[in-house]
Motif scaffolding. Structure first.
Motif, PDB file in Angstrom:
ATOM      1  N   SER A 113      22.260  20.407 -74.544  1.00 33.39           N
ATOM      2  CA  SER A 113      22.968  21.207 -75.534  1.00 33.39           C
ATOM      3  C   SER A 113      22.332  20.961 -76.898  1.00 33.39           C
ATOM      4  CB  SER A 113      24.449  20.826 -75.573  1.00 33.39           C
ATOM      5  OG  SER A 113      24.611  19.494 -76.048  1.00 33.39           O
ATOM      6  N   HIS A 125      39.272  13.488 -64.610  1.00 35.43           N
ATOM      7  CA  HIS A 125      38.247  14.464 -65.032  1.00 35.43           C
ATOM      8  C   HIS A 125      36.954  13.684 -65.263  1.00 35.43           C
ATOM      9  CE1 HIS A 125      41.393  17.517 -65.622  1.00 35.43           C
ATOM     10  NE2 HIS A 125      42.096  16.533 -66.165  1.00 35.43           N
ATOM     11  N   LEU A 131      24.318  28.868 -74.699  1.00 34.09           N
ATOM     12  CA  LEU A 131      25.692  28.623 -74.253  1.00 34.09           C
ATOM     13  C   LEU A 131      25.654  27.560 -73.159  1.00 34.09           C
ATOM     14  CD1 LEU A 131      27.012  32.305 -74.092  1.00 34.09           C
ATOM     15  CD2 LEU A 131      27.438  30.600 -75.891  1.00 34.09           C
ATOM     16  N   PHE A 132      25.441  26.320 -73.572  1.00 35.65           N
ATOM     17  CA  PHE A 132      25.288  25.224 -72.619  1.00 35.65           C
ATOM     18  C   PHE A 132      26.650  24.854 -72.036  1.00 35.65           C
ATOM     19  CE2 PHE A 132      24.791  20.973 -71.047  1.00 35.65           C
ATOM     20  CZ  PHE A 132      23.470  20.896 -70.630  1.00 35.65           C
ATOM     21  N   THR A 133      26.743  24.877 -70.700  1.00 38.64           N
ATOM     22  CA  THR A 133      28.003  24.515 -70.048  1.00 38.64           C
ATOM     23  C   THR A 133      27.872  23.292 -69.150  1.00 38.64           C
ATOM     24  OG1 THR A 133      27.511  26.145 -68.317  1.00 38.64           O
ATOM     25  CG2 THR A 133      28.983  26.845 -70.106  1.00 38.64           C
ATOM     26  N   ALA A 134      26.745  23.175 -68.441  1.00 41.43           N
ATOM     27  CA  ALA A 134      26.541  22.026 -67.563  1.00 41.43           C
ATOM     28  C   ALA A 134      25.060  21.891 -67.266  1.00 41.43           C
ATOM     29  CB  ALA A 134      27.313  22.188 -66.260  1.00 41.43           C
ATOM     30  N   ALA A 180      24.511  16.676 -71.631  1.00 41.42           N
ATOM     31  CA  ALA A 180      25.655  17.519 -71.975  1.00 41.42           C
ATOM     32  C   ALA A 180      26.276  16.964 -73.251  1.00 41.42           C
ATOM     33  CB  ALA A 180      26.652  17.567 -70.828  1.00 41.42           C
ATOM     34  N   THR A 181      27.084  15.910 -73.131  1.00 38.80           N
ATOM     35  CA  THR A 181      27.608  15.249 -74.327  1.00 38.80           C
ATOM     36  C   THR A 181      26.575  14.299 -74.922  1.00 38.80           C
ATOM     37  OG1 THR A 181      28.544  13.347 -73.134  1.00 38.80           O
ATOM     38  CG2 THR A 181      29.923  15.323 -73.345  1.00 38.80           C
ATOM     39  N   GLU A 192      33.883  13.957 -64.722  1.00 38.20           N
ATOM     40  CA  GLU A 192      32.644  14.545 -65.238  1.00 38.20           C
ATOM     41  C   GLU A 192      32.649  14.629 -66.762  1.00 38.20           C
ATOM     42  OE1 GLU A 192      29.788  15.307 -63.618  1.00 38.20           O
ATOM     43  OE2 GLU A 192      30.833  14.197 -62.068  1.00 38.20           O
ATOM     44  N   PHE A 217      23.337  23.910 -64.253  1.00 38.63           N
ATOM     45  CA  PHE A 217      23.034  25.335 -64.365  1.00 38.63           C
ATOM     46  C   PHE A 217      21.578  25.584 -64.746  1.00 38.63           C
ATOM     47  CE2 PHE A 217      27.722  26.435 -65.395  1.00 38.63           C
ATOM     48  CZ  PHE A 217      28.017  26.393 -64.035  1.00 38.63           C
ATOM     49  N   SER A 218      20.866  24.547 -65.169  1.00 35.40           N
ATOM     50  CA  SER A 218      19.447  24.693 -65.509  1.00 35.40           C
ATOM     51  C   SER A 218      18.540  24.442 -64.309  1.00 35.40           C
ATOM     52  CB  SER A 218      19.076  23.727 -66.646  1.00 35.40           C
ATOM     53  OG  SER A 218      19.711  24.094 -67.847  1.00 35.40           O
ATOM     54  N   GLU A 251      16.606  29.395 -72.924  1.00 39.76           N
ATOM     55  CA  GLU A 251      17.028  28.883 -71.626  1.00 39.76           C
ATOM     56  C   GLU A 251      15.894  28.967 -70.610  1.00 39.76           C
ATOM     57  OE1 GLU A 251      20.814  29.431 -68.564  1.00 39.76           O
ATOM     58  OE2 GLU A 251      20.567  30.732 -70.302  1.00 39.76           O
TER      59      GLU A 251
END
Length: 223
Positions: free
Chosen positions: A168, A69, A190-193, A140-141, A71, A196-197, A6
């Motif tokens: 991710s 939703h 632990l990629f969430t969004a 992300a996706t 996002e 956050f980076s 990270e």
């Protein structure tokens, strides 16, 4: 190539400068063109284009968000009628076909609007036989980037390099099967969004996109 672990970037411009370091072998190559995915990918792409001495342009792709939703990407669209769907999310969210068509139609209108707003009358670049470095601020996706790669293939480039500061691990694996190369500077375990980076992840504006495209063009003229 993806760097495991990270890393937190100051902002998108900082991320672009870091990412450019992984793309040094493309510096000063006349066949290379850098494309940013608006809006957030353009500040990253600008720094890469400057570092590589390559022209900068945009490639407009629109995420198809799940209604309520937004996002959460159930797919994405790109120019030329390309539609990429994440069938698992479409089924899991219970999105009806009529709803999917409505969301797609709305996003297609926005895609056309952005094309006109960003290009300001300039024609899109000729990508046939070129090495295309396509850039976003993170995956992300990966739906929007998958749509971009599918659409870019229709232009018959010599190669497609996906370059992102953060993603991710799953998105990197999926894009690696579609692009000729994937370059990612950070794959958090632990990629969430994407946000956050970054310490500063304020939304990029249309005006900022236009300013960066003008600045990149001016640099090319001076050079």
């Amino acid at each position: 190539m993806a760097v495991m672990g990270e890393r937190v970037f100051e902002d998108r411009r900082d991320a672009g400068r870091v990412l450019a370091g992984f793309l040094e072998h493309y510096r000063d190559r006349p066949d290379v063109v850098v494309l940013g995915l608006p809006r957030g990918g353009v500040p990253v792409a600008y720094e890469i284009a400057v570092a590589l001495g390559a022209p900068l342009d945009v490639f407009v792709v629109r995420k198809l968000g799940v209604p309520g939703h937004e996002e959460l990407a159930m797919g994405a669209i790109a120019g030329g009628g390309v539609v990429v769907l994440n069938e698992d999310i479409v089924r899991g969210a219970g999105v009806w076909p009529d709803t999917l068509r409505e969301v797609t139609a709305d996003e297609r209108k926005e895609l056309v609007r952005r094309e006109r707003a960003y290009r300001e009358g300039r024609p899109p670049p000729d990508l046939m036989g070129r090495t295309v470095v396509v850039v976003d601020d993170g995956l992300a996706t990966g739906a929007t980037m998958r749509a971009a790669v599918a659409a870019l293939r229709r232009h018959e480039p010599a190669g497609i390099v996906v370059a992102v500061p953060t993603a991710s691990e799953q998105a990197v694996r999926e894009l690696s099967a579609l692009a000729d190369q994937v370059v990612c500077a950070s794959t958090p375990p632990l990629f969430t969004a994407v946000g956050f980076s970054y310490r500063d992840f304020e939304q990029t504006t249309d005006e900022e996109v236009r300013d960066l495209l003008r600045a990149a063009a001016a640099r090319r003229v001076r050079a």
